[in-house]
Design a protein around this motif. Structure first.
Motif, PDB file in Angstrom:
ATOM      1  N   ARG A 409      16.299  25.008  -9.406  1.00  0.00           N
ATOM      2  CA  ARG A 409      15.210  25.563 -10.218  1.00  0.00           C
ATOM      3  C   ARG A 409      14.120  26.143  -9.311  1.00  0.00           C
ATOM      4  N   VAL A 410      13.834  25.426  -8.218  1.00  0.00           N
ATOM      5  CA  VAL A 410      12.850  25.921  -7.253  1.00  0.00           C
ATOM      6  C   VAL A 410      13.317  27.250  -6.670  1.00  0.00           C
ATOM      7  N   GLY A 411      14.578  27.295  -6.257  1.00  0.00           N
ATOM      8  CA  GLY A 411      15.108  28.520  -5.691  1.00  0.00           C
ATOM      9  C   GLY A 411      15.042  29.689  -6.651  1.00  0.00           C
ATOM     10  N   SER A 412      15.387  29.447  -7.921  1.00  0.00           N
ATOM     11  CA  SER A 412      15.358  30.523  -8.919  1.00  0.00           C
ATOM     12  C   SER A 412      13.936  31.035  -9.136  1.00  0.00           C
ATOM     13  N   LYS A 413      12.978  30.117  -9.188  1.00  0.00           N
ATOM     14  CA  LYS A 413      11.579  30.515  -9.371  1.00  0.00           C
ATOM     15  C   LYS A 413      11.088  31.361  -8.190  1.00  0.00           C
ATOM     16  N   LEU A 414      11.414  30.923  -6.988  1.00  0.00           N
ATOM     17  CA  LEU A 414      10.970  31.651  -5.808  1.00  0.00           C
ATOM     18  C   LEU A 414      11.649  33.015  -5.712  1.00  0.00           C
TER      19      LEU A 414
END
Length: 465
Positions: A409-414
């Motif tokens: 989820r962090v990767g997708s947001k970034l």
């Protein structure tokens, strides 16, 4: 999890029955927990599995079932002649050799935690409807439970409206106090889904269902044989049904100094009184955690957002896991448009969270809030992401199950934040930090691929291609 601890694991009948098996409790933050989750297809909590001595999974037990009935459901699994997977196959093939206990095993199986091992998500509702129709006539209660679970699994965005026969059966159940009590967990936890699957907005059928459900839920709300969290959930069901056809675009106004109330005054008064009583009367720590979060959600749904905040803040010092309450406070603030308060609570929840998997989960929530609410704050976004990479580097199972999903989820947001070359300097540094994390010794091929894929350039484009 707190409700299960407060209402099932402390029951004498469960304790006595547990002598017949080897109970194993796995904390999602414990060493190796996420690897075990990957091995046994566990992604949500609580998930309760029953195995044979040979390690074959027999069934998944429903965490939402009435505590007084839990031992009965446990016995069904322990006495099962074959695993639920084989029972399902036999039922779909005609079910001629199935016993009553086999049909009950299917009716009480936790498809919510199945992880699509038995059925794909889109197959659950039609398959349960098929099982309800095939269930022998001498087992009407089992057939009704299968029907209710089918309706509850219907797609909210495009529900398949059930026929008049199913609607009549549910109305009859709602009017029978004893029968409704037997299916209390389904009626309490899935009231809006069942109504949507049985009727269309603005129709006479919907009005009749709403009226019948409200009467049944009022009975359950005052039923002292139900746990306090379940009684609160019954009242939440009434609130959700009162809002079922209202647009949600007025959510911000719920938290204004003078909120616009959309619900009947008597229902709002009931919500206030129930929340106050629960806060005053609960003494068990596990039960308080379950009750307070549910009551605060109920207040917010009833257009009483400020009172929801007050309840949560008053219980921070009493909670063994205050970061859950802080996250709820952050959500309240976000819905009312108070970005500063939302970010403050998300940040505080992350700071106070405990346990490796929980830290990654709450950190992912804070990072997501930063990107959504303060995309210009490069320093905070970079600092939070870097902290998460460093924490992941110290965890042996950071790239499994729950922890992996948090990091993804962090990767997708970034990736979305840095799309089109935006924030190029920060993204370059974060990719460098992530490379160092991925290079840590001990990662297998699958873990390494997960880590490297978090910020891989054009990852989404390649996936679509």
């Amino acid at each position: 999890c707190n409700q299960v601890k407060a209402t099932i694991f402390n029951r004498q009948d469960f304790i006595e029955r547990s002598h017949a098996f080897v109970p194993v409790y796995v904390d999602g933050d414990g060493p190796g927990a996420q690897k075990l989750g990957a091995r046994f297809h566990v992604s949500g909590y609580p998930t309760m599995l029953l195995f044979t001595p040979q390690g074959v999974e027999v069934t998944r037990l429903p965490g939402e079932v009435d505590p007084a009935r839990y031992t009965e459901v446990l016995n069904l699994g322990m006495n099962a002649a074959r695993p639920v997977k084989a029972v399902l196959a036999a039922a779909l093939a005609g079910g001629r050799d199935l016993q009553a206990s086999d049909w009950q095993l299917l009716a009480f199986y936790s498809f919510d935690t199945d992880q699509q091992q038995l059925l794909g998500k889109e197959q659950v509702a039609p398959t349960l409807a098929r099982l309800a129709a095939a269930c022998p006539g001498e087992q009407p209660a089992t057939a009704m439970r299968l029907r209710l679970k089918s309706l509850a699994a219907s797609d909210e965005k495009a529900p398949v409206l059930a026929d008049a026969t199913a609607r009549a059966a549910v109305l009859k159940l709602l009017g029978d106090a004893a029968a409704a009590r037997e299916e209390a967990d389904q009626l309490i936890n899935a009231a809006p889904e069942i109504v949507r699957a049985l009727s269309a907005p603005g129709t006479a059928q919907r009005a009749r269902l709403l009226a019948a459900f409200d009467v049944a839920l009022q009975r359950l709300e005052t039923d002292a044989t139900l746990s306090r969290p379940d009684r609160i959930q019954a009242l939440i069901g009434r609130v959700d049904l009162a809002r079922i056809d209202l647009p949600d675009d007025d959510a911000a106004r719920r938290h204004s100094a003078a909120p616009v109330l959309h619900l009947p005054a008597a229902l709002v008064a009931d919500v206030r009184a129930t929340a106050e009583r629960a806060d005053r009367d609960v003494t068990d720590g596990y039960e308080r955690q379950a009750v307070v979060t549910a009551a605060a959600y109920m207040l917010e749904r009833a257009d009483l957002g400020r009172e929801s905040d007050a309840l949560l803040e008053a219980n921070l010092a009493k909670s063994h896991s205050p970061y859950y309450l802080m996250s709820e406070l952050a959500g309240n603030a976000k819905r009312r448009g108070d970005r500063g308060a939302a970010l403050r609570w998300y940040r505080e929840a992350f700071a106070r969270s405990e346990g490796p998997a929980t830290r990654l989960q709450w950190g992912a929530s804070y990072l997501g809030a930063l990107v959504d609410l303060a995309p210009h704050d490069e320093a905070a976004i970079e600092g939070t992401a870097t902290e998460l990479w460093h924490e992941a580097a110290t965890q042996p199972d950071a790239f499994y199950e729950r922890s992996a999903r948090s990091l993804q989820r962090v990767g997708s947001k970034l990736q979305a934040w840095g799309a089109g070359g935006a924030h190029a300097g920060v993204m370059a540094r974060l990719r460098g930090e992530l490379s160092a994390t991925c290079a840590k010794a001990g990662h297998g091929e699958a873990e390494l691929a997960t880590c490297q894929g978090l910020l891989a350039p054009a990852a989404k484009a390649r996936a679509k291609a």
